[in-house]
Structure formats: structure tokens, C-alpha cells
Design an enzyme around this catalytic site. Structure first.
Site, PDB file in Angstrom:
ATOM      1  N   LYS A  13      22.788 112.993  -3.101  1.00  0.00           N
ATOM      2  CA  LYS A  13      22.761 113.923  -1.965  1.00  0.00           C
ATOM      3  C   LYS A  13      21.335 114.295  -1.561  1.00  0.00           C
ATOM      4  O   LYS A  13      21.003 114.255  -0.381  1.00  0.00           O
ATOM      5  CB  LYS A  13      23.506 115.231  -2.306  1.00  0.00           C
ATOM      6  CG  LYS A  13      24.967 115.074  -2.624  1.00  0.00           C
ATOM      7  CD  LYS A  13      25.638 116.425  -2.804  1.00  0.00           C
ATOM      8  CE  LYS A  13      25.147 117.221  -3.999  1.00  0.00           C
ATOM      9  NZ  LYS A  13      25.479 116.635  -5.316  1.00  0.00           N
ATOM     10  N   ARG A  88      30.046 124.680  -2.205  1.00  0.00           N
ATOM     11  CA  ARG A  88      30.406 124.099  -3.493  1.00  0.00           C
ATOM     12  C   ARG A  88      31.705 124.666  -4.047  1.00  0.00           C
ATOM     13  O   ARG A  88      32.117 124.281  -5.144  1.00  0.00           O
ATOM     14  CB  ARG A  88      29.281 124.407  -4.469  1.00  0.00           C
ATOM     15  CG  ARG A  88      28.748 123.202  -5.216  1.00  0.00           C
ATOM     16  CD  ARG A  88      27.575 123.687  -6.038  1.00  0.00           C
ATOM     17  NE  ARG A  88      26.991 122.734  -6.895  1.00  0.00           N
ATOM     18  CZ  ARG A  88      25.817 122.152  -6.665  1.00  0.00           C
ATOM     19  NH1 ARG A  88      25.158 122.341  -5.563  1.00  0.00           N
ATOM     20  NH2 ARG A  88      25.317 121.356  -7.573  1.00  0.00           N
ATOM     21  N   ARG A 127      16.729 110.208 -13.996  1.00  0.00           N
ATOM     22  CA  ARG A 127      15.942 110.563 -12.807  1.00  0.00           C
ATOM     23  C   ARG A 127      14.595 111.209 -13.113  1.00  0.00           C
ATOM     24  O   ARG A 127      13.724 111.238 -12.240  1.00  0.00           O
ATOM     25  CB  ARG A 127      16.765 111.343 -11.785  1.00  0.00           C
ATOM     26  CG  ARG A 127      17.034 112.784 -12.066  1.00  0.00           C
ATOM     27  CD  ARG A 127      17.799 113.368 -10.878  1.00  0.00           C
ATOM     28  NE  ARG A 127      18.426 114.632 -11.192  1.00  0.00           N
ATOM     29  CZ  ARG A 127      19.281 115.254 -10.377  1.00  0.00           C
ATOM     30  NH1 ARG A 127      19.622 114.708  -9.241  1.00  0.00           N
ATOM     31  NH2 ARG A 127      19.794 116.412 -10.714  1.00  0.00           N
ATOM     32  N   ARG A 131      14.352 118.430 -14.876  1.00  0.00           N
ATOM     33  CA  ARG A 131      15.240 119.565 -14.638  1.00  0.00           C
ATOM     34  C   ARG A 131      15.909 120.020 -15.928  1.00  0.00           C
ATOM     35  O   ARG A 131      16.387 119.210 -16.702  1.00  0.00           O
ATOM     36  CB  ARG A 131      16.316 119.187 -13.599  1.00  0.00           C
ATOM     37  CG  ARG A 131      15.816 119.312 -12.178  1.00  0.00           C
ATOM     38  CD  ARG A 131      16.824 118.850 -11.183  1.00  0.00           C
ATOM     39  NE  ARG A 131      18.138 119.486 -11.305  1.00  0.00           N
ATOM     40  CZ  ARG A 131      19.064 119.435 -10.356  1.00  0.00           C
ATOM     41  NH1 ARG A 131      18.814 118.789  -9.225  1.00  0.00           N
ATOM     42  NH2 ARG A 131      20.223 120.012 -10.524  1.00  0.00           N
ATOM     43  N   ARG A 142      28.283 120.096 -15.713  1.00  0.00           N
ATOM     44  CA  ARG A 142      28.193 120.068 -14.247  1.00  0.00           C
ATOM     45  C   ARG A 142      29.270 119.177 -13.637  1.00  0.00           C
ATOM     46  O   ARG A 142      29.809 119.493 -12.579  1.00  0.00           O
ATOM     47  CB  ARG A 142      26.783 119.626 -13.828  1.00  0.00           C
ATOM     48  CG  ARG A 142      25.755 120.765 -14.029  1.00  0.00           C
ATOM     49  CD  ARG A 142      24.350 120.244 -14.120  1.00  0.00           C
ATOM     50  NE  ARG A 142      23.921 119.580 -12.915  1.00  0.00           N
ATOM     51  CZ  ARG A 142      22.993 118.614 -12.889  1.00  0.00           C
ATOM     52  NH1 ARG A 142      22.437 118.185 -14.015  1.00  0.00           N
ATOM     53  NH2 ARG A 142      22.651 118.076 -11.750  1.00  0.00           N
TER      54      ARG A 142
HETATM   55  P1  AMP Z   1      21.769 121.026  -7.197  1.00  0.00           P
HETATM   56  O1  AMP Z   1      20.289 120.926  -6.998  1.00  0.00           O
HETATM   57  O2  AMP Z   1      22.537 120.988  -5.904  1.00  0.00           O
HETATM   58  O3  AMP Z   1      22.281 120.065  -8.229  1.00  0.00           O
HETATM   59  O4  AMP Z   1      22.051 122.496  -7.775  1.00  0.00           O
HETATM   60  C1  AMP Z   1      21.538 122.891  -9.046  1.00  0.00           C
HETATM   61  C2  AMP Z   1      22.266 124.112  -9.544  1.00  0.00           C
HETATM   62  O5  AMP Z   1      22.057 125.214  -8.620  1.00  0.00           O
HETATM   63  C3  AMP Z   1      23.776 123.984  -9.649  1.00  0.00           C
HETATM   64  O6  AMP Z   1      24.191 123.381 -10.869  1.00  0.00           O
HETATM   65  C4  AMP Z   1      24.208 125.454  -9.554  1.00  0.00           C
HETATM   66  O7  AMP Z   1      23.974 126.126 -10.759  1.00  0.00           O
HETATM   67  C5  AMP Z   1      23.240 126.011  -8.528  1.00  0.00           C
HETATM   68  N1  AMP Z   1      23.768 125.883  -7.144  1.00  0.00           N
HETATM   69  C6  AMP Z   1      23.242 125.130  -6.124  1.00  0.00           C
HETATM   70  N2  AMP Z   1      23.973 125.247  -5.021  1.00  0.00           N
HETATM   71  C7  AMP Z   1      25.010 126.068  -5.337  1.00  0.00           C
HETATM   72  C8  AMP Z   1      26.139 126.561  -4.627  1.00  0.00           C
HETATM   73  N3  AMP Z   1      26.366 126.210  -3.347  1.00  0.00           N
HETATM   74  N4  AMP Z   1      26.992 127.387  -5.292  1.00  0.00           N
HETATM   75  C9  AMP Z   1      26.785 127.749  -6.563  1.00  0.00           C
HETATM   76  N5  AMP Z   1      25.754 127.322  -7.299  1.00  0.00           N
HETATM   77  C10 AMP Z   1      24.865 126.494  -6.695  1.00  0.00           C
END
Ligand code: AMP
Length: 186
Positions: A13, A88, A127, A131, A142
């Protein structure tokens, strides 16, 4: 143009949203990146979400929705944006719809990127972005959170009729071309 790019962790994404945003001249809004920036800057929001993100769980819906609402009110977002990592949960999708309706706006397309689990896990482990949530244990959490809380968001947009499913396997450029073909021409 308002686009949602959706998919499990590791689907690509972030990489694709960045390319689409550059191509269309719209803003890339990653809620995960906004949270990571807040954590690095040590803001109140960052302190609130750090342990949740480190564990691979979801930040509370209201916190995310408020952040998105405040962000898209910014002038830079008036020409459009691509959302990466939001909504999400179905609750976030409903709140986002209400928020757009109040603004007299709507989502143009919802792009769902899919790839097999073993490929997602392989991509996340390799990757190398450093993180805190890219460890084997947190990746497992996740993916479970995705299946339970996030995957139902697809049905919500399928019913709304702007759903497009895109094969997320292959090279970055192959996937990018498939995504461009899925975006309605204006
Ligand atoms: P990502 O970079 O999209 O993988 O997001 C990393 C982490 O941020 C996720 O595992 C969640 O803990 C938090 N996060 C990001 N976007 C959301 C969302 N829309 N709702 C809830 N938690 C989020």
C-alpha cells in the site's frame, strides 16, 4: 480524486500510494506514517499511540478519525488524496463516510490489493525499515488484526459500489500499472 488503497500489511500500500500520488498530483495520506512521525517527535498523540503500535494493535477509531478529519481540512488536500491505512475498521469507514458527506464529497475508488500470506510475511520481514512492529511475532498479530477487524471493510465498500480488486503480486511497476487501470478516468 479521492482514492482509498486497501490491503493487508505487506500488500504494498505505502509503495503504491506514493507512486499514485506523484502520478496524479494528489497527496499521500498514510495514517501509520503520521503516527510514527508523532512518536518520533514525542507529541502527546505519539505518547498515546506508541505502545499500541509497537504491539501491532489498532489505535482507537475516534483518535484516527479525528486525525484524518483535521488533516483533510488542510488546503493541500482540496485537489484530492490517496488514503493508505485508513479506514481500518467498519466503524472508521462509516465515520469517514459521514465526514465526507458533511463536506459534500465522496470516495471515487477503493482499491483492494491482495497477495498470499506467505508473500506478505516475506515482504514484511525483509523490508528493513527498522519498524518496531516488523518482527515475526508482531507481524503475526498484525495479520490476525487485519483478518478480524480490517478485512470486513472490503464488504462495506463492495456494497457501496466503488470497489476494485487488484493483484498485488509481481513487480512494483506491474502492480502500479494494474492500479492505474483500476482508477476511473476523469
Ligand atoms: P501502517 O503503517 O499502515 O502499517 O500502520 C502502522 C500501525 O499504525 C498499525 O499497525 C496501527 O497500530 C496504527 N494505525 C495506522 N492506521 C490506523 C488506523 N486507520 N486505525 C487504527 N490504527 C492504525
Amino acid at each position: 480524486m479521492r482514492i482509498i488503497i486497501f490491503g493487508p500489511p505487506g500488500a504494498g500500500k505505502g509503495t503504491q500510494a506514493k507512486k499514485v500520488a506523484e502520478h496524479l498530483g494528489i497527496v499521500h495520506l498514510s495514517t501509520g506514517k503520521m503516527f510514527r512521525d508523532a512518536i518520533n517527535e514525542g507529541t502527546e498523540l505519539g505518547k498515546l499511540v506508541k505502545s499500541i503500535i509497537d504491539e501491532g494493535h489498532l489505535v482507537p477509531d475516534q483518535t484516527v478519525v479525528d486525525m484524518v478529519e483535521e488533516t483533510i481540512a488542510n488546503e493541500d488536500y482540496s485537489k484530492g488524496y490517496i488514503l493508505d491505512g485508513f479506514p481500518r475498521t467498519v466503524e472508521q469507514a462509516v465515520a469517514f463516510d459521514n465526514l465526507l458527506e458533511r463536506r459534500g464529497e465522496s470516495v471515487d475508488v477503493f482499491i483492494s490489493l491482495h497477495a498470499p500470506d506467505h508473500e506478505l510475511i516475506q515482504r514484511l520481514l525483509s523490508r528493513g525499515e527498522g519498524r518496531s512492529d516488523d518482527t515475526e511475532e508482531k507481524i503475526k498479530t498484525r495479520l490476525e488484526v487485519y483478518k478480524k477487524e480490517t478485512a470486513p471493510v472490503m464488504e462495506y465498500y463492495q456494497q457501496a459500489g466503488m470497489f476494485r480488486s487488484v493483484d498485488g503480486t509481481g513487480t512494483v511497476d506491474q502492480i502500479f500499472q494494474r492500479i492505474l487501470s483500476a482508477i476511473p478516468k476523469r
